[in-house]
Design a protein around this motif. Structure first.
Motif, mmCIF file in Angstrom:
data_model
loop_
_atom_site.group_PDB
_atom_site.id
_atom_site.type_symbol
_atom_site.label_atom_id
_atom_site.label_comp_id
_atom_site.label_asym_id
_atom_site.label_seq_id
_atom_site.Cartn_x
_atom_site.Cartn_y
_atom_site.Cartn_z
ATOM 1 N N GLU A 120 -16.873 4.991 -23.897
ATOM 2 C CA GLU A 120 -17.721 6.168 -24.084
ATOM 3 C C GLU A 120 -18.031 6.828 -22.744
ATOM 4 O O GLU A 120 -18.023 8.054 -22.634
ATOM 5 N N SER A 123 -15.267 9.128 -21.873
ATOM 6 C CA SER A 123 -14.870 10.044 -22.959
ATOM 7 C C SER A 123 -13.665 9.542 -23.752
ATOM 8 O O SER A 123 -12.789 10.316 -24.139
ATOM 9 N N GLN A 139 -5.260 10.441 -20.798
ATOM 10 C CA GLN A 139 -6.044 9.467 -21.560
ATOM 11 C C GLN A 139 -5.628 8.041 -21.214
ATOM 12 O O GLN A 139 -6.466 7.146 -21.096
ATOM 13 N N ARG A 142 -7.200 7.160 -17.982
ATOM 14 C CA ARG A 142 -8.608 6.805 -18.121
ATOM 15 C C ARG A 142 -8.772 5.436 -18.761
ATOM 16 O O ARG A 142 -9.667 4.672 -18.396
ATOM 17 N N PHE A 176 -12.471 13.340 -12.293
ATOM 18 C CA PHE A 176 -13.005 12.217 -13.035
ATOM 19 C C PHE A 176 -13.093 10.954 -12.160
ATOM 20 O O PHE A 176 -14.105 10.256 -12.141
#
Ligand code: ADP
Ligand code: ADP
Length: 226
Positions: A120, A123, A139, A142, A176
């Motif tokens: 979370e 994201s 993604q 991450r 990020f």
């Protein structure tokens, strides 16, 4: 959290290549540090030696006050993220993130809680049940970082972590990564051959050349010609 101290470090491969040559380097606790330089100058070898993946031929590497060349693999609190992310393709995002905790024998409920909380924060909350093949490059990036962070590493080592992303994703991932690093104050070393990336991200930069550091300083100091 801990800084990294490299003292008189040499890493010589069995074929005689001296990839790291009597190198000294001090990286502060919480610093975002870039290793820059042309292909073959020894960046990856230095990173792998800090991680304990490559044995030191001479000298020492300490994380905090612990000599990492003497630690057992289970005692290392180092997370390394490679350019290919190295997510397990057959596991979901959730299972990937929880994997280091599973290996350490952490309770299943804690594994799940940590996976959800970390995802979370990055994201990825809606993607927990997907497999890596169903994620975009950004993604996956991450998710790999989430796994490193969930392992509660004290040091994050990144080998060209953004090089496989297209230009737009790379910018996003840079922002990020910087935010994450600041929030966690994780001592972070990343390898890149991209000056713009080092300039955009790093607190300090070391420019390497055949196993040694040729230049060391803040991005301003390194890139501003007198
Ligand atoms: P960089 O990450 O800056 O591209 P590397 O650390 O990968 O540099 O390589 C540094 C030097 O060590 C190069 O000359 C490379 O060919 C050599 N080298 C890297 N890995 C090995 C290995 N496993 N065995 C022998 N030589 C290696
Ligand atoms: P990078 O520049 O990202 O380090 P390379 O393409 O140089 O990647 O190296 C890829 C792999 O090959 C690494 O595992 C490295 O250790 C190994 N390698 C590189 N140079 C040599 C070499 N001269 N002899 C043996 N292995 C090498």
């Amino acid at each position: 959290m801990a800084g990294i101290t490299v003292e008189g470090l040499s890493t010589v491969y069995p074929n005689g290549v001296r990839a790291v040559d009597a190198l000294d380097l001090e990286i502060a606790d919480g610093e975002l540090f870039a290793l820059l330089g042309p292909s073959g100058c020894g960046k990856t070898t230095l990173l792998r030696t800090i991680a304990g993946l490559e044995g030191a031929t001479d000298g020492a590497v300490a994380i905090g006050d612990r000599d990492v060349t003497r630690l057992q693999p289970g005692e290392r609190r180092i997370a390394m993220v490679f350019q290919d992310y190295a997510l397990f393709p057959h596991m979901t995002v959730s299972e990937n993130i929880a994997y280091p905790l599973r290996v350490r024998g952490v309770a299943k409920s804690v594994q799940q809680e940590t996976a959800v909380r970390t995802a979370e924060g990055l994201s990825l909350g809606a993607l927990l049940d997907r497999r890596p093949g169903q994620l975009s490059g950004g993604q996956q990036q991450r998710a790999a970082l989430a796994r490193a962070v969930a392992a509660s590493a004290e040091v994050l080592l990144l080998d060209e972590p953004l090089s496989n992303l297209d230009a737009r994703l790379r910018l996003e991932a840079r922002t990020f990564l910087k935010k994450l690093q600041r929030e966690l104050a994780l001592t972070t070393v990343f390898v890149t051959h991209d000056q713009a990336e080092a300039l955009a991200l790093a607190d300090r930069i070391a420019v390497m050349d055949v196993g040694r550091i040729r230049q060391l300083g803040t991005p301003r100091e390194v890139f501003q010609r007198p």
